[in-house]
Design a protein around this motif. Sequence first.
Motif, mmCIF file in Angstrom:
data_model
loop_
_atom_site.group_PDB
_atom_site.id
_atom_site.type_symbol
_atom_site.label_atom_id
_atom_site.label_comp_id
_atom_site.label_asym_id
_atom_site.label_seq_id
_atom_site.Cartn_x
_atom_site.Cartn_y
_atom_site.Cartn_z
ATOM 1 N N VAL A 165 0.847 -1.202 0.000
ATOM 2 C CA VAL A 165 0.000 0.000 0.000
ATOM 3 C C VAL A 165 0.877 1.244 0.000
ATOM 4 O O VAL A 165 0.668 2.175 -0.791
ATOM 5 C CB VAL A 165 -0.950 0.012 1.230
ATOM 6 C CG1 VAL A 165 -1.578 1.389 1.423
ATOM 7 C CG2 VAL A 165 -2.013 -1.044 1.090
ATOM 8 N N VAL A 166 1.855 1.260 0.875
ATOM 9 C CA VAL A 166 2.740 2.425 0.972
ATOM 10 C C VAL A 166 3.509 2.611 -0.334
ATOM 11 O O VAL A 166 3.651 3.740 -0.823
ATOM 12 C CB VAL A 166 3.684 2.299 2.188
ATOM 13 C CG1 VAL A 166 4.738 3.393 2.179
ATOM 14 C CG2 VAL A 166 2.883 2.323 3.481
ATOM 15 N N ILE A 187 8.747 4.942 4.891
ATOM 16 C CA ILE A 187 7.463 5.615 5.087
ATOM 17 C C ILE A 187 6.676 4.920 6.195
ATOM 18 O O ILE A 187 6.049 5.583 7.030
ATOM 19 C CB ILE A 187 6.638 5.657 3.779
ATOM 20 C CG1 ILE A 187 7.439 6.309 2.643
ATOM 21 C CG2 ILE A 187 5.306 6.352 3.999
ATOM 22 C CD1 ILE A 187 7.868 7.721 2.880
ATOM 23 N N VAL A 188 6.719 3.590 6.237
ATOM 24 C CA VAL A 188 6.036 2.866 7.318
ATOM 25 C C VAL A 188 6.604 3.320 8.660
ATOM 26 O O VAL A 188 5.854 3.620 9.591
ATOM 27 C CB VAL A 188 6.166 1.334 7.141
ATOM 28 C CG1 VAL A 188 5.707 0.599 8.390
ATOM 29 C CG2 VAL A 188 5.369 0.869 5.927
ATOM 30 N N ASP A 228 3.908 5.411 17.207
ATOM 31 C CA ASP A 228 4.197 4.814 18.514
ATOM 32 C C ASP A 228 5.401 3.875 18.481
ATOM 33 O O ASP A 228 5.819 3.364 19.511
ATOM 34 C CB ASP A 228 2.967 4.101 19.088
ATOM 35 C CG ASP A 228 2.530 2.899 18.277
ATOM 36 O OD1 ASP A 228 3.188 2.552 17.277
ATOM 37 O OD2 ASP A 228 1.496 2.299 18.631
ATOM 38 N N GLY A 229 5.960 3.640 17.291
ATOM 39 C CA GLY A 229 7.161 2.824 17.182
ATOM 40 C C GLY A 229 6.944 1.343 17.424
ATOM 41 O O GLY A 229 7.886 0.603 17.673
ATOM 42 N N SER A 230 5.713 0.887 17.314
ATOM 43 C CA SER A 230 5.394 -0.514 17.617
ATOM 44 C C SER A 230 5.721 -1.462 16.463
ATOM 45 O O SER A 230 5.645 -2.670 16.633
ATOM 46 C CB SER A 230 3.903 -0.640 17.939
ATOM 47 O OG SER A 230 3.132 -0.358 16.781
ATOM 48 N N ALA A 231 6.035 -0.926 15.302
ATOM 49 C CA ALA A 231 6.264 -1.713 14.082
ATOM 50 C C ALA A 231 4.980 -2.402 13.629
ATOM 51 O O ALA A 231 5.011 -3.355 12.869
ATOM 52 C CB ALA A 231 7.398 -2.724 14.254
ATOM 53 N N GLU A 232 3.838 -1.942 14.119
ATOM 54 C CA GLU A 232 2.523 -2.469 13.765
ATOM 55 C C GLU A 232 1.651 -1.313 13.302
ATOM 56 O O GLU A 232 0.947 -0.698 14.097
ATOM 57 C CB GLU A 232 1.871 -3.155 14.966
ATOM 58 C CG GLU A 232 2.279 -4.575 15.138
ATOM 59 C CD GLU A 232 1.805 -5.473 14.016
ATOM 60 O OE1 GLU A 232 0.636 -5.357 13.584
ATOM 61 O OE2 GLU A 232 2.616 -6.281 13.553
ATOM 62 N N LEU A 233 1.716 -0.986 12.052
ATOM 63 C CA LEU A 233 0.927 0.111 11.501
ATOM 64 C C LEU A 233 -0.509 -0.355 11.289
ATOM 65 O O LEU A 233 -0.744 -1.426 10.738
ATOM 66 C CB LEU A 233 1.547 0.534 10.162
ATOM 67 C CG LEU A 233 1.167 1.881 9.583
ATOM 68 C CD1 LEU A 233 1.574 3.004 10.522
ATOM 69 C CD2 LEU A 233 1.838 2.076 8.235
ATOM 70 N N ASP A 234 -1.469 0.429 11.776
ATOM 71 C CA ASP A 234 -2.871 0.114 11.514
ATOM 72 C C ASP A 234 -3.482 1.239 10.681
ATOM 73 O O ASP A 234 -2.832 2.238 10.386
ATOM 74 C CB ASP A 234 -3.651 -0.158 12.801
ATOM 75 C CG ASP A 234 -3.722 1.041 13.736
ATOM 76 O OD1 ASP A 234 -3.516 2.180 13.294
ATOM 77 O OD2 ASP A 234 -4.001 0.842 14.926
ATOM 78 N N PHE A 259 -1.971 4.921 10.015
ATOM 79 C CA PHE A 259 -1.627 5.217 8.620
ATOM 80 C C PHE A 259 -2.237 6.553 8.200
ATOM 81 O O PHE A 259 -1.537 7.452 7.718
ATOM 82 C CB PHE A 259 -2.135 4.071 7.739
ATOM 83 C CG PHE A 259 -1.999 4.265 6.266
ATOM 84 C CD1 PHE A 259 -0.757 4.212 5.649
ATOM 85 C CD2 PHE A 259 -3.121 4.463 5.481
ATOM 86 C CE1 PHE A 259 -0.642 4.367 4.266
ATOM 87 C CE2 PHE A 259 -3.020 4.621 4.105
ATOM 88 C CZ PHE A 259 -1.766 4.574 3.500
ATOM 89 N N LEU A 260 -3.541 6.698 8.412
ATOM 90 C CA LEU A 260 -4.220 7.932 8.000
ATOM 91 C C LEU A 260 -3.830 9.129 8.858
ATOM 92 O O LEU A 260 -3.656 10.235 8.342
ATOM 93 C CB LEU A 260 -5.733 7.745 8.024
ATOM 94 C CG LEU A 260 -6.282 6.868 6.921
ATOM 95 C CD1 LEU A 260 -7.792 6.731 7.045
ATOM 96 C CD2 LEU A 260 -5.917 7.424 5.556
#
Length: 156
Positions: free
Chosen positions: A67-68, A88-89, A95-101, A105-106
């Motif tokens: 997507v990115v 970009i991710v 929050d630096g969690s490596a889990e983009l939701d 994202f928005l």
Amino acid sequence: GVIVDGTTSARDDMDSSHKRHCLVQASILWEESLHKKGLARADLEKHEGLPSYEGKVQERKDAISGVVQEVIDSGFIDFPQGLASEDIVSLLDFDGSAELDHEEFLTGLSRLLLGNEFQLTCLTLTLIAKLRGENRNLIEHVNARLDKIEELIRAK
């Protein structure tokens, strides 16, 4: 003066409208690439503990990266030349969690596209403060472990 002010205001309104349109396009892309394919975070939780879980997690990460990359390739958001999708991710992962939701994202894209100079400065300073805090916590953790190791060595 009045004409120039009106022209500037109209240009700013068009620019803001274009940026909001870009956010909608990015959101649609996310929805089509993740939610419609069962790769939302809530969908992954259904696989937790099953053999398919790790594969789904990787599939989700790949879809997010895709997507990115599509956002980068489309050019509807003018990222600096040479940034990869992983960059970009990381940029959007506040929050630096490596889990983009989807929300992160928005929200991240909104901050980049719609933030004024003051807001972007505040974000930069916030991130610097977060890094300093994390660095301080890490140093304290390492020092505590070193103290324990010294105690063990002295006890022998």
